[in-house]
Write a protein that holds these residues in place. Structure first.
Motif, PDB file in Angstrom:
ATOM      1  N   GLY A  31       0.824  -1.199   0.000  1.00 22.28           N
ATOM      2  CA  GLY A  31       0.000   0.000   0.000  1.00 22.28           C
ATOM      3  C   GLY A  31       0.857   1.246   0.000  1.00 22.28           C
ATOM      4  N   ALA A  32       0.220   2.379  -0.197  1.00 26.52           N
ATOM      5  CA  ALA A  32       0.923   3.660  -0.218  1.00 26.52           C
ATOM      6  C   ALA A  32      -0.010   4.749   0.280  1.00 26.52           C
ATOM      7  CB  ALA A  32       1.414   3.989  -1.632  1.00 26.52           C
ATOM      8  N   ALA A  33       0.582   5.848   0.706  1.00 20.37           N
ATOM      9  CA  ALA A  33      -0.172   7.021   1.145  1.00 20.37           C
ATOM     10  C   ALA A  33       0.526   8.245   0.574  1.00 20.37           C
ATOM     11  CB  ALA A  33      -0.239   7.093   2.670  1.00 20.37           C
ATOM     12  N   LEU A  34      -0.238   9.096  -0.115  1.00 18.94           N
ATOM     13  CA  LEU A  34       0.350  10.231  -0.831  1.00 18.94           C
ATOM     14  C   LEU A  34      -0.375  11.516  -0.462  1.00 18.94           C
ATOM     15  CD1 LEU A  34       0.497   8.595  -4.388  1.00 18.94           C
ATOM     16  CD2 LEU A  34       2.309   8.605  -2.659  1.00 18.94           C
ATOM     17  N   ASP A  35       0.406  12.484   0.014  1.00 15.48           N
ATOM     18  CA  ASP A  35      -0.138  13.825   0.247  1.00 15.48           C
ATOM     19  C   ASP A  35       0.311  14.789  -0.838  1.00 15.48           C
ATOM     20  OD1 ASP A  35      -1.497  15.897   1.768  1.00 15.48           O
ATOM     21  OD2 ASP A  35       0.507  16.623   2.326  1.00 15.48           O
ATOM     22  N   THR A  36       1.286  14.388  -1.625  1.00 17.29           N
ATOM     23  CA  THR A  36       1.836  15.263  -2.667  1.00 17.29           C
ATOM     24  C   THR A  36       1.953  14.497  -3.976  1.00 17.29           C
ATOM     25  OG1 THR A  36       4.092  14.686  -1.986  1.00 17.29           O
ATOM     26  CG2 THR A  36       3.128  16.669  -1.020  1.00 17.29           C
ATOM     27  N   PHE A  37       1.945  15.234  -5.089  1.00 19.07           N
ATOM     28  CA  PHE A  37       1.884  14.625  -6.407  1.00 19.07           C
ATOM     29  C   PHE A  37       2.831  15.364  -7.353  1.00 19.07           C
ATOM     30  CE2 PHE A  37      -2.013  14.167  -4.115  1.00 19.07           C
ATOM     31  CZ  PHE A  37      -2.358  12.828  -4.278  1.00 19.07           C
ATOM     32  N   ILE A  38       3.235  14.683  -8.422  1.00 16.92           N
ATOM     33  CA  ILE A  38       4.132  15.297  -9.390  1.00 16.92           C
ATOM     34  C   ILE A  38       3.474  16.510 -10.031  1.00 16.92           C
ATOM     35  CG2 ILE A  38       5.315  14.951 -11.599  1.00 16.92           C
ATOM     36  CD1 ILE A  38       5.832  12.065 -10.750  1.00 16.92           C
TER      37      ILE A  38
END
Length: 321
Positions: free
Chosen positions: A257-264
């Motif tokens: 799994g992963a958790a992302l608060d920021t994106f490219i």
């Protein structure tokens, strides 16, 4: 009658305490939307002599500097300064400062919350319940307690995360080639090679700035070094992670799994294949967006401006370049 400096504030809303500081100094404030374009910034600084810019997301480029010959300081409302051309500012004698540490606790708390959420599959469980099912055995969660946590970047946010994680009895190791030895948190191990950390950890969380060195540091090769079943959290900068490689690692089951608060790209493409991944937690770059944090950041950003305009030395940790 205003008799203070003219300051461009690139923010939809600035904390009242920060606005009060600007008012007390008689500043002439020109507000721009948070997501104003470079062209809008150039137009704003060209309207009248401009002495300072308090910036959130707008690109501050050489063209902006050239349109503002009286500019003395760019103050970042936040920590990451990849939207500011620091080299061009330095060449023109313009100071660039950031609000180092002011939002660290808020970002660390979000990272901790994301870890708990992704380890316990809260998003897919929530989705299934909303769809009318009762999927108690659909996913088997993982305890955070006793896990191996690898932190990439142990500055203000990383060290705050270490403190928050103490009650979970985690084994923690860090990778940060620029951290001084006396700044390593007590009881935390340090590795000198990123791949070593990636191959050891159950959870990897990213808290480093975006630089030429860190851009896409978590690429296909780095993900391959992570053990099967590892979780990845990015509350730093989106381009730290190659999102195409991340999708592949999730779809293959290599990452749990992963958790992302920021994106490219922000906002991200609504058709990006990331959205199809079930065990990924998403938030819209709100790590530092708490009421308490936004007030601390705004006040420090304003104080940074007046350190420069008043000819006083700013806090060294806030100076960029």
């Amino acid at each position: 009658m205003r008799n203070g400096p003219r300051i461009i504030v690139n923010s939809d809303v600035l904390a009242p305490a920060a606005m009060a500081l600007l008012e007390a100094r008689g500043a002439e404030v020109r507000m721009l939307p948070t997501r104003a374009s470079e062209a809008e910034m150039i137009a704003a600084v060209s309207e009248a002599p401009t002495h300072a810019i308090l910036v959130r997301t707008t690109q501050i480029t050489p063209a902006v500097y050239d349109a503002a010959p009286d500019l003395r300081v760019v103050s970042k409302h936040g920590v990451g300064y990849d939207n500011i051309d620091v080299a061009a500012a330095s060449a023109r004698g313009i100071a660039v400062l950031r609000t180092h540490g002011a939002n660290a606790r808020s970002v660390a708390e979000l990272a901790l919350g994301m870890m708990l959420s992704v380890l316990r599959y809260m998003v897919p469980f929530d989705t299934a319940l909303r769809q009318g099912t009762w999927p108690q055995s659909a996913f088997m969660g993982h305890e955070l307690s006793g896990s191996k946590l690898g932190i990439v970047g142990c500055g203000a946010v990383g060290s705050s995360l270490v403190a928050l994680c103490r009650p979970f009895d985690l084994e923690i190791r860090i990778y940060d080639p620029y951290l001084l030895p006396d700044a390593i948190p007590e009881g935390v191990g340090r590795v000198s090679v990123l791949d070593e950390l990636l191959g050891w950890a159950d959870i990897v969380t990213l808290h480093c700035p975006l630089t030429d060195e860190t851009d896409r540091m978590i690429d296909a090769a780095a993900l391959a070094h992570m053990r099967k079943g590892t979780f990845l959290v990015n509350a730093g900068r989106g381009p730290l992670v190659d999102d195409v490689a991340l999708v592949a690692a999730l779809e293959s089951g290599h990452l749990a799994g992963a958790a992302l608060d920021t994106f490219i790209v922000e906002p991200p493409d609504p058709d990006h294949p990331l959205w199809k991944q079930k065990n990924v937690v998403f938030t819209p770059h709100i790590g530092g967006s708490t009421r308490q944090s936004l007030e601390r950041v705004a006040v420090q950003a304003v104080e940074n401006i007046f350190y420069v305009l008043d000819g006083k030395p700013p806090l060294a940790k806030c100076v960029v370049g």
